[in-house]
Design a protein around this motif. Structure first.
Motif, short mmCIF file in Angstrom:
data_model
loop_
_atom_site.label_atom_id
_atom_site.label_comp_id
_atom_site.label_asym_id
_atom_site.label_seq_id
_atom_site.Cartn_x
_atom_site.Cartn_y
_atom_site.Cartn_z
N MET A 186 0.80 -1.22 0.00
CA MET A 186 0.00 0.00 0.00
C MET A 186 0.83 1.27 0.00
N ASP A 187 2.07 1.20 0.45
CA ASP A 187 2.94 2.37 0.47
C ASP A 187 3.53 2.60 -0.92
N PRO A 188 3.29 3.76 -1.55
CA PRO A 188 3.76 3.97 -2.93
C PRO A 188 5.28 3.94 -3.07
N VAL A 189 5.98 4.45 -2.07
CA VAL A 189 7.46 4.45 -2.14
C VAL A 189 7.98 3.03 -2.06
N GLU A 190 7.45 2.26 -1.12
CA GLU A 190 7.89 0.88 -0.97
C GLU A 190 7.47 0.04 -2.17
N HIS A 191 6.30 0.32 -2.72
CA HIS A 191 5.84 -0.40 -3.91
C HIS A 191 6.80 -0.17 -5.08
N MET A 223 4.51 -11.95 1.39
CA MET A 223 5.94 -12.20 1.49
C MET A 223 6.46 -11.87 2.89
N PRO A 224 7.16 -12.80 3.53
CA PRO A 224 7.63 -12.58 4.92
C PRO A 224 8.50 -11.33 5.04
N GLY A 225 8.11 -10.45 5.97
CA GLY A 225 8.89 -9.26 6.25
C GLY A 225 8.86 -8.20 5.17
N ILE A 226 8.07 -8.41 4.12
CA ILE A 226 8.02 -7.46 3.01
C ILE A 226 6.68 -6.74 2.97
N ASN A 227 5.59 -7.51 2.92
CA ASN A 227 4.28 -6.85 2.89
C ASN A 227 3.29 -7.47 3.88
N ASP A 228 3.83 -8.24 4.85
CA ASP A 228 2.94 -8.87 5.83
C ASP A 228 2.96 -8.16 7.18
N GLU A 231 1.33 -2.75 9.73
CA GLU A 231 1.12 -1.44 9.11
C GLU A 231 0.57 -1.57 7.71
N ASN A 232 1.17 -2.45 6.90
CA ASN A 232 0.72 -2.59 5.52
C ASN A 232 -0.66 -3.24 5.45
N ILE A 233 -0.87 -4.28 6.25
CA ILE A 233 -2.17 -4.95 6.25
C ILE A 233 -3.27 -4.02 6.74
N GLY A 234 -2.95 -3.19 7.74
CA GLY A 234 -3.92 -2.22 8.23
C GLY A 234 -4.29 -1.21 7.17
N ALA A 235 -3.29 -0.72 6.42
CA ALA A 235 -3.56 0.25 5.35
C ALA A 235 -4.39 -0.38 4.24
N MET A 236 -4.11 -1.64 3.94
CA MET A 236 -4.89 -2.34 2.92
C MET A 236 -6.33 -2.50 3.36
N ARG A 288 -7.51 -9.53 12.30
CA ARG A 288 -7.57 -8.49 13.33
C ARG A 288 -8.01 -7.15 12.72
N HIS A 289 -7.71 -6.97 11.44
CA HIS A 289 -8.09 -5.72 10.76
C HIS A 289 -9.41 -5.89 9.99
N GLY A 290 -10.18 -6.93 10.32
CA GLY A 290 -11.51 -7.07 9.75
C GLY A 290 -11.58 -7.61 8.35
N LEU A 291 -10.57 -8.41 7.95
CA LEU A 291 -10.58 -9.02 6.62
C LEU A 291 -10.65 -10.54 6.73
#
Length: 297
Positions: A186-191, A223-228, A231-236, A288-291
């Motif tokens: 979800m982060d454009p810079v990291e993407h 991916m472990p430690g990359i997008n899991d 913070e990222n899951i919450g933004a998604m 936990r984030h409702g998904l």
């Protein structure tokens, strides 16, 4: 009209409802470091050399018009600086150690394969899925294939990363019945750091899909430690909830296809699959984030 197809998978049960024919179009604007099909990224046909299958007969060396075949111990590989990916060596290899990924096909040639499976679509509620690479990058070739399927009454599905010019995407959007849409980060810079492009265009097209009320499933290559991360899951989750979406399909990290990197003279990704307890912890973050989470197979 021609395009480059690198595989047509028949009787697929993983790319949409029912039994399906999945047409994989070559070429992708992203370069995800976890990609399990690196041969799908280039827009040109490519030669893959599987040294573990080489029997050392030397037929490739005698056939290569460019002198690109080199001996490595008891097997034969190729000099990437000279090899033109012409595929001449593939025709003479007795052990299938050499394989071409990608061939030019017309719409009629693709549809000949698709039509041969049509009885299975009607009996199973299946149809045709277009994947890649990124299928929208095929432009008018993809549109022509979709139109040919629709004229026959086949259910159509698109497996996409969402990187497509909006005008073209809207044109495709009107014709496709089901979207399998990748959300990577979800982060454009990291993407951009991970894939080469930010996610502005991706989220724009995804927003339009939601607004149009199209049927879609969100897929997350996890991916472990990359997008899991939480913070990222919450933004998604926040983005998806705004659009009334409360479920995702997760594709956990795996090493299937990593041998293709070596076959292309590339270094395979430095990734390790989840241990069961690690995957469960990651899935718990989605919940936990409702998904609601489904493991895509």
């Amino acid at each position: 009209m021609e395009g480059i197809v690198y595989n047509i998978q028949r009787m697929s049960t993983k790319d949409g409802p029912g039994l399906r024919t999945t047409v994989f179009l070559k070429g992708c604007p992203l370069h995800c470091p976890w990609c399990s099909n690196p041969e799908s990224q280039s827009f040109k046909p490519q030669l893959l050399v599987f040294s573990n299958l080489c029997v050392g007969c030397g037929a490739c060396e005698k056939t290569c018009p460019n002198g690109a075949v080199i001996r490595t111990g008891n097997t034969f590989n190729r000099d990437r600086a000279i090899c033109t990916d012409c595929g001449a060596c593939v025709e003479v290899c007795p052990s299938q150690a050499r394989e071409m990924s990608g061939m030019r096909m017309t719409v009629a040639e693709v549809m000949q394969v698709v039509d041969s499976d049509s009885i299975f679509y009607s009996n199973s509620g299946g149809g045709v899925t277009f994947g890649g690479g990124e299928p929208t990058a095929a432009g008018d070739f993809l549109v022509a294939l979709i139109d040919a399927c629709r004229s026959r009454g086949y259910h159509t599905c698109l497996d996409t990363c969402g990187v497509c010019e909006p005008v073209r995407f809207r044109k495709i959007m009107e014709k496709i019945e089901l979207f399998l849409f990748d959300c990577k980060h979800m982060d454009p810079v990291e993407h951009k750091r991970l894939t080469g492009l930010d996610n502005t265009l991706i989220l724009h097209n995804l927003h339009n899909l939601f607004e149009a009320g199209k049927e879609l499933r969100i897929r997350v290559p996890l991916m472990p430690g990359i997008n899991d991360t939480d913070e990222n899951i919450g933004a998604m989750a926040e983005f998806l909830h705004r659009h009334g979406c409360f479920a995702v399909d997760v594709l956990p990290c795996h090493t299937f296809g990593f041998n293709k990197y070596r076959a292309l003279n590339l270094s395979p990704p430095e990734l390790l699959p989840y241990k069961p307890e690690e995957l469960e912890a990651a899935l718990a973050r989605f919940r936990r984030h409702g998904l609601r989470v489904t493991i895509a197979k």
